[in-house]
Scaffold this active site. Sequence first.
Site, PDB file in Angstrom:
ATOM      1  N   HIS A 106       0.834  -1.195   0.000  1.00 41.74           N
ATOM      2  CA  HIS A 106       0.000   0.000   0.000  1.00 41.74           C
ATOM      3  C   HIS A 106       0.876   1.255   0.000  1.00 41.74           C
ATOM      4  CE1 HIS A 106      -3.891  -2.109   1.623  1.00 41.74           C
ATOM      5  NE2 HIS A 106      -3.408  -2.662   0.533  1.00 41.74           N
ATOM      6  N   GLU A 158       1.281   3.668   2.090  1.00 38.64           N
ATOM      7  CA  GLU A 158       2.023   3.954   3.315  1.00 38.64           C
ATOM      8  C   GLU A 158       3.309   3.134   3.389  1.00 38.64           C
ATOM      9  OE1 GLU A 158      -2.407   4.134   4.577  1.00 38.64           O
ATOM     10  OE2 GLU A 158      -1.177   3.259   2.979  1.00 38.64           O
ATOM     11  N   TRP A 206     -14.158  10.921 -38.910  1.00 39.71           N
ATOM     12  CA  TRP A 206     -13.992  11.131 -37.476  1.00 39.71           C
ATOM     13  C   TRP A 206     -14.658  12.440 -37.105  1.00 39.71           C
ATOM     14  CZ3 TRP A 206     -12.428   7.154 -34.760  1.00 39.71           C
ATOM     15  CH2 TRP A 206     -11.570   6.214 -35.321  1.00 39.71           C
ATOM     16  N   GLU A 215     -18.809   3.346 -23.824  1.00 39.59           N
ATOM     17  CA  GLU A 215     -18.487   3.912 -25.130  1.00 39.59           C
ATOM     18  C   GLU A 215     -19.525   3.535 -26.189  1.00 39.59           C
ATOM     19  OE1 GLU A 215     -14.636   4.361 -26.734  1.00 39.59           O
ATOM     20  OE2 GLU A 215     -13.615   3.703 -24.919  1.00 39.59           O
ATOM     21  N   GLY A 221     -23.296   3.447 -28.247  1.00 39.44           N
ATOM     22  CA  GLY A 221     -24.011   4.461 -28.987  1.00 39.44           C
ATOM     23  C   GLY A 221     -25.141   5.091 -28.196  1.00 39.44           C
ATOM     24  N   THR A 272     -28.389   4.607 -28.016  1.00 40.18           N
ATOM     25  CA  THR A 272     -29.406   3.743 -27.410  1.00 40.18           C
ATOM     26  C   THR A 272     -28.934   3.214 -26.072  1.00 40.18           C
ATOM     27  OG1 THR A 272     -30.232   3.094 -29.595  1.00 40.18           O
ATOM     28  CG2 THR A 272     -30.811   1.679 -27.731  1.00 40.18           C
ATOM     29  N   LEU A 273     -27.699   2.700 -26.037  1.00 35.29           N
ATOM     30  CA  LEU A 273     -27.158   2.164 -24.795  1.00 35.29           C
ATOM     31  C   LEU A 273     -26.983   3.262 -23.756  1.00 35.29           C
ATOM     32  CD1 LEU A 273     -26.173  -0.483 -23.519  1.00 35.29           C
ATOM     33  CD2 LEU A 273     -23.865   0.113 -24.273  1.00 35.29           C
ATOM     34  N   ALA A 288     -30.278   4.042 -22.191  1.00 33.47           N
ATOM     35  CA  ALA A 288     -30.714   3.005 -21.255  1.00 33.47           C
ATOM     36  C   ALA A 288     -30.006   3.159 -19.904  1.00 33.47           C
ATOM     37  CB  ALA A 288     -30.435   1.629 -21.846  1.00 33.47           C
TER      38      ALA A 288
END
Length: 354
Positions: A45, A47, A164, A281, A283, A285-286, A289
């Site tokens: 960790h 520390e 793009w 990532e 489109g 629709t997702l 939702a």
Amino acid sequence: MRRAIELAARGLGSTSPNPVVGCVITDTSGTVVGEGWHQQAGGPHAEVHALRAAGTAARGGAAYVTLEPCNHTGRTGPCAQALLDAGVTRVVYAVPDPNPQASGGAATLRAAGIDTEAGLLRAEAEAGNTAWLTSVRLGRPHVTWKYAATLDGRSAAADGSSRWISSAESRADVHRLRAEADAVLVGGGTLRADDPHLAVRGIDGATQPLRVALDTRAGLPPAARILDDAAPTLLVVAEDADTRHLPGVDLLRLPLRDGRIPLDQLLTQLYARGVRSLLLEGGPTLAGAFLEAGAVDRVVGYLAPALLGAGPAALGDAGITTITHALRLDITEAVRVGPDLRITALPATALKEH
């Protein structure tokens, strides 16, 4: 503490399912003698790294830690005890540990007579550790929705072409987002239209995220780019999907709900696999939702200085029918990335809760 927060950020993308943590050790005169951060799950960790660097100079000194030192023994020992053994006399931490398995370090330190202070730069430290904190509090991954659009909100042209919209600089910046996430998610529409790769490129030493694809009927061809060996891939399909043409592919079968993969079950399953931060990532629709399900914790939009006038919007139906129900966001950052504008925003309710 601000230096400790900077150090913690170096662990983004490589510590899951653990938090990112930074630590600075000062000697009796207040001079920095040790620095460290949690570099990977299962490793020392923050520390411990900082105390090793400080050596005997830590005795009588102070520790500044972004998260309350842990009090349990997992794959590594308790950090509270390591600080005691090193002879530190003061500990300042930013964020109390909400994980009941690891909390209690501060009480242990105080019981041993250590001057212990909480809350220094808490908001800044929480912002840097927001994915892990969200996952602990909600029991699901922290979700960032990333999209690219024109100034008039189009994610593609009327003929469906989208490469793009954003600049090369913005596309490179997305690889940074991927490198900081445990998993990257797309839906079937994006799979069919773009044949995405989703692996991290151009970032030295990056831990590749899990590539997750929602493909209800398993229509993905075996030659799809997402199935190469550049990064691990999980294909999420319906319980009865025929996957005989995809031998060796890691599958998650879920019962459909109204013909769709149930997002609550998906997030629960990803959490069980150690995913604490998820980059969406897919489109429109997702994205719609996820927003309708209340499962978007951060929005990162890349706005290109271009206009299309027609074509699909960046966001699909999210179940919002009137302006009074609009999901209000607070913009936390707006910066130029090449010719584009990158806007980062959080749901307004999230800021109030913190």
